[in-house]
Each structure stands twice: as structure tokens, then as C-alpha cells.
Design a protein around this motif. Structure first.
Motif, PDB file in Angstrom:
ATOM      1  N   MET A 175     -26.203  77.955   5.326  1.00 24.44           N
ATOM      2  CA  MET A 175     -26.315  78.685   4.070  1.00 24.44           C
ATOM      3  C   MET A 175     -27.435  79.732   4.154  1.00 24.44           C
ATOM      4  SD  MET A 175     -26.732  76.941   0.309  1.00 24.44           S
ATOM      5  CE  MET A 175     -28.401  76.412   0.687  1.00 24.44           C
ATOM      6  N   LYS A 176     -28.531  79.362   4.784  1.00 23.34           N
ATOM      7  CA  LYS A 176     -29.636  80.322   4.954  1.00 23.34           C
ATOM      8  C   LYS A 176     -29.218  81.484   5.852  1.00 23.34           C
ATOM      9  CE  LYS A 176     -33.537  77.093   4.488  1.00 23.34           C
ATOM     10  NZ  LYS A 176     -34.710  76.516   5.190  1.00 23.34           N
ATOM     11  N   GLY A 179     -26.839  83.738   3.917  1.00 17.57           N
ATOM     12  CA  GLY A 179     -27.308  84.265   2.643  1.00 17.57           C
ATOM     13  C   GLY A 179     -26.570  83.723   1.436  1.00 17.57           C
ATOM     14  N   LYS A 180     -25.803  82.659   1.639  1.00 22.42           N
ATOM     15  CA  LYS A 180     -25.092  82.057   0.514  1.00 22.42           C
ATOM     16  C   LYS A 180     -26.071  81.259  -0.347  1.00 22.42           C
ATOM     17  CE  LYS A 180     -20.820  81.827   3.225  1.00 22.42           C
ATOM     18  NZ  LYS A 180     -20.065  82.881   2.519  1.00 22.42           N
ATOM     19  N   LYS A 181     -25.735  81.032  -1.600  1.00 20.59           N
ATOM     20  CA  LYS A 181     -26.654  80.447  -2.561  1.00 20.59           C
ATOM     21  C   LYS A 181     -26.254  79.020  -2.940  1.00 20.59           C
ATOM     22  CE  LYS A 181     -28.946  84.338  -2.879  1.00 20.59           C
ATOM     23  NZ  LYS A 181     -30.289  84.461  -2.265  1.00 20.59           N
ATOM     24  N   MET A 182     -27.263  78.155  -2.970  1.00 19.94           N
ATOM     25  CA  MET A 182     -27.036  76.790  -3.428  1.00 19.94           C
ATOM     26  C   MET A 182     -26.490  76.809  -4.851  1.00 19.94           C
ATOM     27  SD  MET A 182     -27.239  73.557  -2.685  1.00 19.94           S
ATOM     28  CE  MET A 182     -28.459  73.040  -1.475  1.00 19.94           C
ATOM     29  N   GLN A 184     -23.594  77.869  -5.716  1.00 18.61           N
ATOM     30  CA  GLN A 184     -22.571  78.899  -5.893  1.00 18.61           C
ATOM     31  C   GLN A 184     -21.502  78.862  -4.798  1.00 18.61           C
ATOM     32  OE1 GLN A 184     -24.449  82.747  -6.375  1.00 18.61           O
ATOM     33  NE2 GLN A 184     -26.053  81.905  -7.690  1.00 18.61           N
ATOM     34  N   MET A 185     -21.519  77.819  -3.993  1.00 18.18           N
ATOM     35  CA  MET A 185     -20.609  77.765  -2.855  1.00 18.18           C
ATOM     36  C   MET A 185     -19.298  77.064  -3.205  1.00 18.18           C
ATOM     37  SD  MET A 185     -23.170  76.921   0.312  1.00 18.18           S
ATOM     38  CE  MET A 185     -21.894  77.183   1.541  1.00 18.18           C
ATOM     39  N   ASP A 255     -16.287  79.576   0.851  1.00 19.22           N
ATOM     40  CA  ASP A 255     -17.509  79.902   1.594  1.00 19.22           C
ATOM     41  C   ASP A 255     -17.675  79.037   2.833  1.00 19.22           C
ATOM     42  OD1 ASP A 255     -18.912  81.902  -0.227  1.00 19.22           O
ATOM     43  OD2 ASP A 255     -18.547  80.245  -1.627  1.00 19.22           O
TER      44      ASP A 255
END
Length: 389
Positions: A175-176, A179-182, A184-185, A255
Motif C-alpha cells: 500500500m505504501k 500510494g493507496k490509502k488505508m 479506501q482499498m 486495488d
């Protein structure tokens, strides 16, 4: 020679991968008197007055039972308890090599849930923890649940929770990288057995976002007919938008994908339909999609269960440290918070500066992982009030 041939030859040569080794040589009459009769009577008397002293006066404080009924062995299925013994021995080797934890294989010759539960409960006083292994779903859920209710030591089904923890750790770092957001996946899990359900539950608890489980019939949705009891329970907290359809439908704009199913279930077209997808194709030895195909189709991060590709997502990063930490504080159980903290501990071992698409999880051979996980688990056991010391 092939890998299978080499492994078979090695097993014939070794005739077993573990052995019992005395921690104190018996060289004199005094040694004999202290280690056995008459001196051994005194620690027996102490334990008879206070059972908790068994953790200080015997090896129980560092001993785990690795138990199977042989119904779901690796990718081999129901081959029976005796045929599962090489795997149980191997697991014991990993406990010792990576966590310094002594482990002993026990194969139960029964498929009856009541018999298995009673057998494990009756021998549980000999151990500091129980690691359930290679027991088929959905029986494994009931066996673990009932044992946790009646045993005063940790009971941990590694195929469920070890897998869930290592997947969560890898997902945190993937995720880091992407650039995905906790929160919101959209994460799709293919395979709604023991591992898939446990992964789904843990990812929901950690707040990753909308988790969708798929089985042979496609997306699992609340209200579906034909779900087993555990699938029905998890349906209430997953697939938040009540989507219907196939795995291909689920992966559209997803995602991340987590595969704990069968080979070749995912096509390049499915990966291309994802949102710069994270692909953990973990079927072994042939994954749901080969890493090179997933990358060609646009996957941003790819992990597998294999050792010959980057990002091997392997339970050996979990169970030695989980039990080492639990045993260190005489924990009565493995709590959800302990699992979550273990996932974050594993993820933390890859510093942000070293994170990349091909480096999201420590090496399965990294023997420093267990100590980091153990400290996290022990700390949380005390916080959760399940530590004996």
C-alpha cells in the motif's frame, strides 16, 4: 535430480527431521539422582501444589504441539495423519530454527471433531501452546473455536491466522509503495476456505477497506444460499456494496488481489482491469497468475508463495515469533490485537527508504523477524490481560 527426488532421498537418509536432545548430560550418580529419582520428586510436589510452576520447572514454557489430522496437507489434500507427518516434522524444524521454540509433531487418526477436540484437550497440559496444522475447512473453524474455549494455553491455526498476518504485513507495505490509502482499498480474495476467510476477517479488522471474497461460484454476498457457517459470518462484514458476479467482475477496478485458491485462476485481462493492482497470487507451486504475466498486465506489486520470485509471502515469518512471544509471557490465548501488532511488526522490518515493488516483505530466511514479532506479541498480551507473567 529433481527437487522432489532430492527431498525424498534426504528424507530416506535422515529418517526424520527432528530428535529429542537432553539438556543436561547424565554422567554421575548425582546427575541421575537430580534429574530422575529420587530428586525429581521435589519439582513434582511443587507443581502438584501450583500447576503454574510447570512453566518454570519443565520444558512446557517453550514447547508447542504441532497437530494435524492429515485432511488438508499442503497441496495434497486428505492424505491421512501418517502421510502428513513429514510436514509436521518440517514445521517443528522451522519453529526451532527461526524462533528457538521446541515443537513436537502429533498426528491424530480421526476426522471426528469431538474426538479431535477431546484428544488435544487431554494432552494440552504437556505444552505451552497448540499449533493446528493442515486440518480441512470448515471443520478447522469449529475445532479451533472449541479448543480456545476449553484450553488455558494459546491455540493457533496457522493455515488461517499465520497466512492472514503475513498477507496483512505485505499489504501494508504494498500500500505504501503504490500510494493507496488505508480504508479506501477494494481487495478481492479468491478462495473462501480457512485461509481466505481468516485473511478477509483480519483485513476488515485492520480497516483496509472493502474486502470481497470469491469462491467457485463468484463473489460471496450477504444472503447467499449454500454458504457454510463461517462464510455466512464473514459475509456480514465483507462485500459492502453487495456486488454479484464472477471473479473477473470483482477484480474490475480493484486495488488488490489475494489468491489462496488454485493455479491459473486469473488472466492478464483481469489484472489489466484493476486499479494499478497489487497482486498476491499465492497458490503453490503454480500461482493463480504467474508474476511475469501479472506485471505485463500492469500489476504494480506482485507477491507469491514461491521462493524463486521476489516478495515471497510465507507463514514462517509469523508462527515462530507469535509463539515465542506468547510463550515468553505464558499467554492464555492469541488475541486479535496480537495478530494485528504482529502484522505491523513484520511490515516495519522493511524501512520506508528500502521499500520497492520487489521488496515489501522480509526474506523468509531472515531469522531476526521472530524476535521482533515476539516482542510485539508479548507486549500486546500484557496490554490485553492474557499474559500469565
Amino acid at each position: 535430480m529433481t527437487l522432489d527426488e532430492k527431498a525424498l532421498q534426504l528424507h530416506y537418509e535422515m529418517q526424520g527431521k527432528i530428535e529429542v536432545v537432553s539438556r543436561k548430560p547424565v554422567c554421575t550418580r548425582e546427575d541421575l539422582s537430580l534429574l530422575y529419582t529420587p530428586g525429581v520428586a521435589e519439582p513434582c510436589r511443587v507443581i502438584a501444589k501450583d500447576e503454574s510452576e510447570s512453566y518454570r520447572l519443565t520444558r512446557r514454557s517453550n514447547l508447542v504441539a504441532v497437530i494435524t489430522d492429515g485432511t488438508a496437507v499442503l497441496g495434497l489434500g486428505d492424505i491421512g495423519p501418517v502421510a502428513g507427518m513429514p510436514v509436521m516434522e518440517g514445521k517443528c524444524v522451522l519453529f526451532k530454527e527461526f524462533g528457538g521454540v521446541d515443537a513436537f509433531p502429533i498426528c491424530v487418526d480421526s476426522k471426528d471433531v469431538d474426538t479431535i477436540v477431546q484428544t488435544i484437550h487431554l494432552i494440552s497440559k504437556s505444552f505451552g501452546g497448540i499449533n493446528l496444522e493442515d486440518i480441512s475447512a470448515p471443520r478447522c473453524f469449529e475445532i479451533e473455536r472449541r479448543l480456545k474455549e476449553i484450553c488455558d494455553i494459546p491455540v493457533f491455526h496457522d493455515d488461517q491466522h499465520g497466512t492472514a498476518i503475513v498477507v496483512a504485513a505485505a499489504m501494508l507495505n504494498a500500500m505504501k509503495v503504490t500510494g493507496k490509502k488505508m480504508g479506501q482499498m477494494k481487495i478481492v480474495i479468491n478462495g473462501a476456505g480457512a485461509a481466505g476467510i481468516a485473511i478477509g476477517k483480519l483485513l476488515v479488522q485492520m480497516g483496509f477497506g472493502n474486502i470481497i471474497l470469491c469462491d467457485i461460484n463468484g463473489m460471496i454476498c450477504e444472503g447467499d444460499a449454500g454458504l457454510n457457517a463461517e462464510q455466512e459470518k464473514v459475509s456480514h462484514i465483507t462485500n459492502l456494496h453487495h456486488e454479484k458476479g464472477t471473479l473477473a467482475d470483482a477484480l474490475r477496478d480493484a486495488d488488490a488481489f489475494v489468491g489462496v485458491s488454485r493455479p491459473n485462476m486469473v488472466t492478464k485481462e483481469m489484472v489489466a482491469s484493476m486499479n494499478e493492482g497489487i497482486v498476491f497470487a499465492m497458490a503453490n507451486p503454480v500461482p493463480e497468475i504467474m508474476p511475469e504475466d501479472a506485471k505485463d498486465a500492469g500489476a504494480a506489486v506482485v507477491g507469491t508463495g514461491r521462493s524463486d520470485y521476489p516478495n515471497q509471502i510465507n507463514n514462517v515469518l509469523v508462527f515462530p515469533g507469535i509463539f515465542k512471544g506468547a510463550l515468553a509471557v505464558h499467554a492464555r490465548e492469541i488475541t486479535e490485537n496480537m495478530k494485528i501488532r504482529a502484522a505491523y511488526a513484520i511490515a516495519s522490518l522493511i524501512p520506508d527508504a528500502q521499500l520497492s515493488a520487489e521488496n515489501i516483505i522480509p526474506s523468509a530466511l531472515d531469522k531476526t523477524v521472530a524476535d521482533v514479532v515476539a516482542k510485539a506479541v508479548a507486549d500486546v498480551a500484557r496490554e490485553d490481560g492474557v499474559a500469565g507473567i
